[in-house]
Scaffold this motif. Structure first.
Motif, PDB file in Angstrom:
ATOM      1  N   LEU A  25       0.812  -1.214   0.000  1.00 58.78           N
ATOM      2  CA  LEU A  25       0.000   0.000   0.000  1.00 58.78           C
ATOM      3  C   LEU A  25       0.848   1.269   0.000  1.00 58.78           C
ATOM      4  N   ARG A  31      -2.380   1.568  -4.143  1.00 61.09           N
ATOM      5  CA  ARG A  31      -3.371   2.079  -3.196  1.00 61.09           C
ATOM      6  C   ARG A  31      -4.583   2.589  -3.959  1.00 61.09           C
ATOM      7  N   CYS A  34      -6.466  -0.388  -5.369  1.00 60.81           N
ATOM      8  CA  CYS A  34      -7.187  -1.073  -4.287  1.00 60.81           C
ATOM      9  C   CYS A  34      -8.393  -0.264  -3.822  1.00 60.81           C
ATOM     10  N   TYR A  46      -9.229  -3.261   1.087  1.00 61.25           N
ATOM     11  CA  TYR A  46      -8.016  -4.024   1.398  1.00 61.25           C
ATOM     12  C   TYR A  46      -8.320  -5.291   2.205  1.00 61.25           C
TER      13      TYR A  46
END
Length: 143
Positions: A25, A31, A34, A46
């Motif tokens: 991440l 990030r 996700c 996540y």
């Protein structure tokens, strides 16, 4: 270990994966990826992603693993084999299928980061399998 007690390994595996993947991440691209789907929030997606991968892995492992007799040397081989299978299939889905079927722009560097994450998953899970196998051997070795 009784088969009902084996399910306690699922949350252990989930925690290892969820904690072990946190460094991924750090990449803003991952990030962002996700955080896009399904909820639009990284802090919800996540753990959901970790849950889907671990549940899929456990189901793949059990689908074949229950066919082997207890104590079979094929069981640890399948544990590592299923890990490799999950790594390859997960990367293909996220890095190849998802960008083709959804509106996901995935630069080449992100594919490399996802490959690193997939390999890291394989390493983490293999270490967990090896440690648990040694622990179970030590605890339940007859004699």
């Amino acid at each position: 270990m009784a088969s009902g007690n084996a399910l306690v390994l699922v949350p252990i595996l989930w925690v290892v994966v969820a904690v072990g993947w946190v460094p991924m991440l750090l990449s803003e691209r991952l990030r962002d990826l996700c955080g896009r789907w399904p909820t639009g929030r990284v802090f919800l997606n996540y753990p959901l992603l970790a849950t889907v991968v671990v549940a899929t892995h456990v189901l793949i492992f059990l689908a074949v693993g229950i066919q082997f007799p207890a104590g079979s040397p094929l069981l640890p081989a399948w544990a590592f084999g299923s890990t490799f299978l999950v790594v390859v299939v997960s990367w293909l889905i996220v890095a190849v299928v998802l960008p083709v079927t959804r509106d996901v722009n995935l630069p080449a560097n992100s594919r490399l980061l996802l490959a690193a994450g997939a390999v890291w998953y394989g390493v983490l899970v293999s270490i967990v399998f090896a440690v648990l196998a040694l622990l179970l051997f030590a605890l339940f070795f007859p004699g």
